[in-house]
Structures are given as structure tokens and as C-alpha cells.
Scaffold this motif. Sequence first.
Motif, PDB file in Angstrom:
ATOM      1  N   TYR A  15       0.870  -1.179   0.000  1.00  0.00           N
ATOM      2  CA  TYR A  15       0.000   0.000   0.000  1.00  0.00           C
ATOM      3  C   TYR A  15       0.907   1.230   0.000  1.00  0.00           C
ATOM      4  O   TYR A  15       1.779   1.363   0.849  1.00  0.00           O
ATOM      5  CB  TYR A  15      -0.877  -0.028   1.254  1.00  0.00           C
ATOM      6  CG  TYR A  15      -1.920   1.067   1.356  1.00  0.00           C
ATOM      7  CD1 TYR A  15      -3.272   0.757   1.291  1.00  0.00           C
ATOM      8  CD2 TYR A  15      -1.559   2.393   1.546  1.00  0.00           C
ATOM      9  CE1 TYR A  15      -4.240   1.749   1.410  1.00  0.00           C
ATOM     10  CE2 TYR A  15      -2.506   3.392   1.643  1.00  0.00           C
ATOM     11  CZ  TYR A  15      -3.860   3.070   1.575  1.00  0.00           C
ATOM     12  OH  TYR A  15      -4.800   4.051   1.685  1.00  0.00           O
ATOM     13  N   VAL A  16       0.685   2.149  -0.942  1.00  0.00           N
ATOM     14  CA  VAL A  16       1.532   3.344  -1.050  1.00  0.00           C
ATOM     15  C   VAL A  16       0.733   4.578  -0.629  1.00  0.00           C
ATOM     16  O   VAL A  16      -0.317   4.881  -1.199  1.00  0.00           O
ATOM     17  CB  VAL A  16       2.072   3.530  -2.481  1.00  0.00           C
ATOM     18  CG1 VAL A  16       3.036   4.713  -2.529  1.00  0.00           C
ATOM     19  CG2 VAL A  16       2.762   2.258  -2.958  1.00  0.00           C
ATOM     20  N   PHE A  17       1.244   5.303   0.366  1.00  0.00           N
ATOM     21  CA  PHE A  17       0.596   6.516   0.852  1.00  0.00           C
ATOM     22  C   PHE A  17       1.033   7.750   0.077  1.00  0.00           C
ATOM     23  O   PHE A  17       0.224   8.622  -0.233  1.00  0.00           O
ATOM     24  CB  PHE A  17       0.942   6.731   2.336  1.00  0.00           C
ATOM     25  CG  PHE A  17       0.439   5.670   3.252  1.00  0.00           C
ATOM     26  CD1 PHE A  17      -0.825   5.747   3.809  1.00  0.00           C
ATOM     27  CD2 PHE A  17       1.244   4.571   3.576  1.00  0.00           C
ATOM     28  CE1 PHE A  17      -1.296   4.762   4.667  1.00  0.00           C
ATOM     29  CE2 PHE A  17       0.787   3.591   4.427  1.00  0.00           C
ATOM     30  CZ  PHE A  17      -0.489   3.673   4.975  1.00  0.00           C
ATOM     31  N   ALA A  81      -6.797   7.406   8.332  1.00  0.00           N
ATOM     32  CA  ALA A  81      -5.513   6.738   8.524  1.00  0.00           C
ATOM     33  C   ALA A  81      -4.544   7.088   7.400  1.00  0.00           C
ATOM     34  O   ALA A  81      -3.350   7.336   7.629  1.00  0.00           O
ATOM     35  CB  ALA A  81      -5.732   5.223   8.595  1.00  0.00           C
ATOM     36  N   HIS A  82      -5.053   7.100   6.189  1.00  0.00           N
ATOM     37  CA  HIS A  82      -4.237   7.459   5.019  1.00  0.00           C
ATOM     38  C   HIS A  82      -3.736   8.896   5.155  1.00  0.00           C
ATOM     39  O   HIS A  82      -2.538   9.184   4.996  1.00  0.00           O
ATOM     40  CB  HIS A  82      -5.085   7.303   3.757  1.00  0.00           C
ATOM     41  CG  HIS A  82      -4.364   7.603   2.482  1.00  0.00           C
ATOM     42  ND1 HIS A  82      -3.773   6.632   1.701  1.00  0.00           N
ATOM     43  CD2 HIS A  82      -4.131   8.779   1.844  1.00  0.00           C
ATOM     44  CE1 HIS A  82      -3.203   7.188   0.640  1.00  0.00           C
ATOM     45  NE2 HIS A  82      -3.413   8.498   0.708  1.00  0.00           N
ATOM     46  N   LEU A  98      -0.625  10.072  -2.639  1.00  0.00           N
ATOM     47  CA  LEU A  98      -1.280   9.218  -3.621  1.00  0.00           C
ATOM     48  C   LEU A  98      -2.721   8.970  -3.191  1.00  0.00           C
ATOM     49  O   LEU A  98      -3.053   9.109  -2.013  1.00  0.00           O
ATOM     50  CB  LEU A  98      -0.525   7.896  -3.776  1.00  0.00           C
ATOM     51  CG  LEU A  98       0.553   7.912  -4.877  1.00  0.00           C
ATOM     52  CD1 LEU A  98       1.693   8.860  -4.509  1.00  0.00           C
ATOM     53  CD2 LEU A  98       1.088   6.515  -5.148  1.00  0.00           C
ATOM     54  N   PRO A  99      -3.579   8.624  -4.132  1.00  0.00           N
ATOM     55  CA  PRO A  99      -4.985   8.415  -3.795  1.00  0.00           C
ATOM     56  C   PRO A  99      -5.171   7.274  -2.794  1.00  0.00           C
ATOM     57  O   PRO A  99      -4.336   6.368  -2.676  1.00  0.00           O
ATOM     58  CB  PRO A  99      -5.634   8.068  -5.141  1.00  0.00           C
ATOM     59  CG  PRO A  99      -4.730   8.666  -6.161  1.00  0.00           C
ATOM     60  CD  PRO A  99      -3.346   8.530  -5.589  1.00  0.00           C
ATOM     61  N   LEU A 100      -6.280   7.337  -2.079  1.00  0.00           N
ATOM     62  CA  LEU A 100      -6.633   6.307  -1.121  1.00  0.00           C
ATOM     63  C   LEU A 100      -6.646   4.933  -1.797  1.00  0.00           C
ATOM     64  O   LEU A 100      -7.161   4.773  -2.903  1.00  0.00           O
ATOM     65  CB  LEU A 100      -8.019   6.612  -0.549  1.00  0.00           C
ATOM     66  CG  LEU A 100      -8.583   5.677   0.526  1.00  0.00           C
ATOM     67  CD1 LEU A 100      -7.743   5.746   1.790  1.00  0.00           C
ATOM     68  CD2 LEU A 100     -10.036   6.043   0.821  1.00  0.00           C
ATOM     69  N   ALA A 101      -6.048   3.955  -1.119  1.00  0.00           N
ATOM     70  CA  ALA A 101      -6.014   2.561  -1.587  1.00  0.00           C
ATOM     71  C   ALA A 101      -5.258   2.394  -2.899  1.00  0.00           C
ATOM     72  O   ALA A 101      -5.724   1.766  -3.845  1.00  0.00           O
ATOM     73  CB  ALA A 101      -7.424   1.989  -1.708  1.00  0.00           C
ATOM     74  N   THR A 102      -4.066   2.972  -2.969  1.00  0.00           N
ATOM     75  CA  THR A 102      -3.162   2.729  -4.093  1.00  0.00           C
ATOM     76  C   THR A 102      -2.328   1.503  -3.739  1.00  0.00           C
ATOM     77  O   THR A 102      -1.567   1.508  -2.785  1.00  0.00           O
ATOM     78  CB  THR A 102      -2.243   3.928  -4.339  1.00  0.00           C
ATOM     79  OG1 THR A 102      -3.044   5.061  -4.706  1.00  0.00           O
ATOM     80  CG2 THR A 102      -1.260   3.647  -5.466  1.00  0.00           C
ATOM     81  N   LEU A 103      -2.485   0.441  -4.518  1.00  0.00           N
ATOM     82  CA  LEU A 103      -1.898  -0.865  -4.174  1.00  0.00           C
ATOM     83  C   LEU A 103      -1.065  -1.440  -5.317  1.00  0.00           C
ATOM     84  O   LEU A 103      -1.360  -1.208  -6.489  1.00  0.00           O
ATOM     85  CB  LEU A 103      -3.006  -1.877  -3.855  1.00  0.00           C
ATOM     86  CG  LEU A 103      -3.900  -1.589  -2.652  1.00  0.00           C
ATOM     87  CD1 LEU A 103      -5.114  -2.480  -2.700  1.00  0.00           C
ATOM     88  CD2 LEU A 103      -3.115  -1.817  -1.382  1.00  0.00           C
ATOM     89  N   TYR A 104      -0.034  -2.204  -4.922  1.00  0.00           N
ATOM     90  CA  TYR A 104       0.771  -2.952  -5.886  1.00  0.00           C
ATOM     91  C   TYR A 104       1.015  -4.342  -5.311  1.00  0.00           C
ATOM     92  O   TYR A 104       0.995  -4.539  -4.089  1.00  0.00           O
ATOM     93  CB  TYR A 104       2.120  -2.265  -6.133  1.00  0.00           C
ATOM     94  CG  TYR A 104       1.993  -0.896  -6.749  1.00  0.00           C
ATOM     95  CD1 TYR A 104       1.938  -0.737  -8.138  1.00  0.00           C
ATOM     96  CD2 TYR A 104       1.932   0.237  -5.944  1.00  0.00           C
ATOM     97  CE1 TYR A 104       1.824   0.521  -8.702  1.00  0.00           C
ATOM     98  CE2 TYR A 104       1.809   1.493  -6.502  1.00  0.00           C
ATOM     99  CZ  TYR A 104       1.756   1.638  -7.886  1.00  0.00           C
ATOM    100  OH  TYR A 104       1.633   2.881  -8.432  1.00  0.00           O
ATOM    101  N   GLU A 270      -2.197  14.461 -11.704  1.00  0.00           N
ATOM    102  CA  GLU A 270      -2.561  13.040 -11.781  1.00  0.00           C
ATOM    103  C   GLU A 270      -1.282  12.209 -11.650  1.00  0.00           C
ATOM    104  O   GLU A 270      -0.436  12.227 -12.538  1.00  0.00           O
ATOM    105  CB  GLU A 270      -3.258  12.735 -13.089  1.00  0.00           C
ATOM    106  CG  GLU A 270      -4.604  13.424 -13.235  1.00  0.00           C
ATOM    107  CD  GLU A 270      -5.614  12.933 -12.233  1.00  0.00           C
ATOM    108  OE1 GLU A 270      -5.547  11.755 -11.861  1.00  0.00           O
ATOM    109  OE2 GLU A 270      -6.488  13.720 -11.822  1.00  0.00           O
ATOM    110  N   VAL A 271      -1.154  11.522 -10.515  1.00  0.00           N
ATOM    111  CA  VAL A 271       0.047  10.700 -10.321  1.00  0.00           C
ATOM    112  C   VAL A 271      -0.338   9.287  -9.957  1.00  0.00           C
ATOM    113  O   VAL A 271      -1.461   9.012  -9.589  1.00  0.00           O
ATOM    114  CB  VAL A 271       0.936  11.291  -9.202  1.00  0.00           C
ATOM    115  CG1 VAL A 271       1.498  12.630  -9.642  1.00  0.00           C
ATOM    116  CG2 VAL A 271       0.185  11.451  -7.902  1.00  0.00           C
TER     117      VAL A 271
END
Length: 271
Positions: A15-17, A81-82, A98-104, A270-271
Motif C-alpha cells: 500500500y503506497v501513501f 488513517a491514510h 497518492l490516492p486512497l487505496a493505491t496498491l501494488y 494526476e500521479v
Amino acid sequence: MTECSTGTAETNATYVFAVCQTEGDPDVDGLTGVTRDEPVRSLRIGSLTAIVQTVRGADFTDEVWQKRLTDEAELERYARAHHEVVSAVAGHFPTVPLPLATLYNGDERAALALASESTRFRTALTRVAHHAEWGIKVYAPVARNAGDGTSEERPAAAEDRMHPAPGAGRAYLERKRNLQSQREQRQADSLRVADAVDADVSRLATESRRLRPHGNGAVDDRRVQVLNATYLVAGHRVAELDLLIAGLRKRTGAHIEVSGPWVPYSFVGEV
């Protein structure tokens, strides 16, 4: 939700903040993040640093997240939390949230994907360095007899309705036209004030965004919002902003609300 990779029930995800610019690893001890299972940590991406956390893929599948979107309290908990992590980092370093719930699917995938956007990140980081976001709202003044429109006229007595005076209908229509004209004039005046406030603050700010005005807030709040804007303001100009707003309030008589400083979400692109 913005997902760069969908979580699965069997695997963990990264998860990326945010992405920030630091010379070393930022101190993120004590930050809880979106789960208590794993610590918030940093992930180096060349000269940039991503703030990340390992989460269970089962908590971020499409099905689970869509259900979470309908649970206002749960969604707010994740958003807070984010934002807590982003704000903590942005308080010390130029930061792109980064937007909420950016996942890899793991650190390696995260690093590769974020590195491919490094030019955009650096541009955004340069733009927001030593700046904060400030929100400004302007409201039209409430008319003395504002309401549903009927309170501005005294109801005619029953006798008058049964036996109207000559020309009463014409006078009634004239009063209605005058009231409508007054309302339109107040609205036009308020919009001119909003434009003046936006123009003055925009000259001080590095960048600005004019947003769609919100509707009325509380049930008993009859104010009409005529300006809803956000501004990117350099730290050394905040005192100037305070003086400018005070002067605008005095000069225009408008109700002007200021909020901030905020992490500059509106100015990272936009990232």
C-alpha cells in the motif's frame, strides 16, 4: 478508490501513501497506517522515497473494497488513517500524496511502477515544496427577509382579496418584479465580490483552483456559497494571506471562510 493492482486473498500487497523527496529514510515510527499488522515504512525509488505499508490482499479485493465504500464509518477510518500518514510526512518533506487505496503486488512491482513516473513526481515535488494548500469560501449575504420568498410580502387581508382596490393587481405584479430584481442584484453583487476575492488571492498564490460551489450546509443555514476555491501558497506568504483576507472582509463586507494549511492534494496533478 484508485488501485494500481488488485489485491488478492492469498497474497500480501504494498500500500503506497505518498512519494516524497528526502536525503535519507524519513522517520515514520509511531504511524499506524491502515493496518496494525505491519509497520509503515519507506521504500527507496532512486532519489525518491515512497511511504508504504504491507497489507493483506484479502482486505483489498474488489469485492471487499466495494462493500467498504458503502460503509461510511469504515471508509472514513481508512481515509483518516491514510491522511494521517501523508500529513506526518508532508510536515517535514515535499510530498506527493497518492490516492486512497493505491496498491501494488509487492515492493518490486511498486518500485518499478513508481519509478516509471519519477519525472512527474519530481515536477510535482518542485511545485509544492515549501507550500501549503488553503481553502477559501465566500458566501452571499443573507437578505433581511430571506426564506421561501413569501415572507418578503405582507399577506393581503381577506377583505382586500374579496374587494381588491383598483390597480391592486398591477401593483402586486410590480412588487413581485421589484423583489425579483433585488434578488438578482444581490446575486450579481455577490458574484462580483467572489471574483474580486479570487483575483486578489490568486495574485498572491503560486497556483489556484476554482471549484464548484457547495449547496447549503445546515438546515437553518440560508447562506449561498458563491466562491469555493483552493490556493497553493508559499509558506513565507501566509502572513500576507491573513492580512489580505482581513482587508477583503472589511472592504467587501462578505462572509469569507479560510481553512488550512493542508497538504497540497489539489496541486500534485494526476500521479
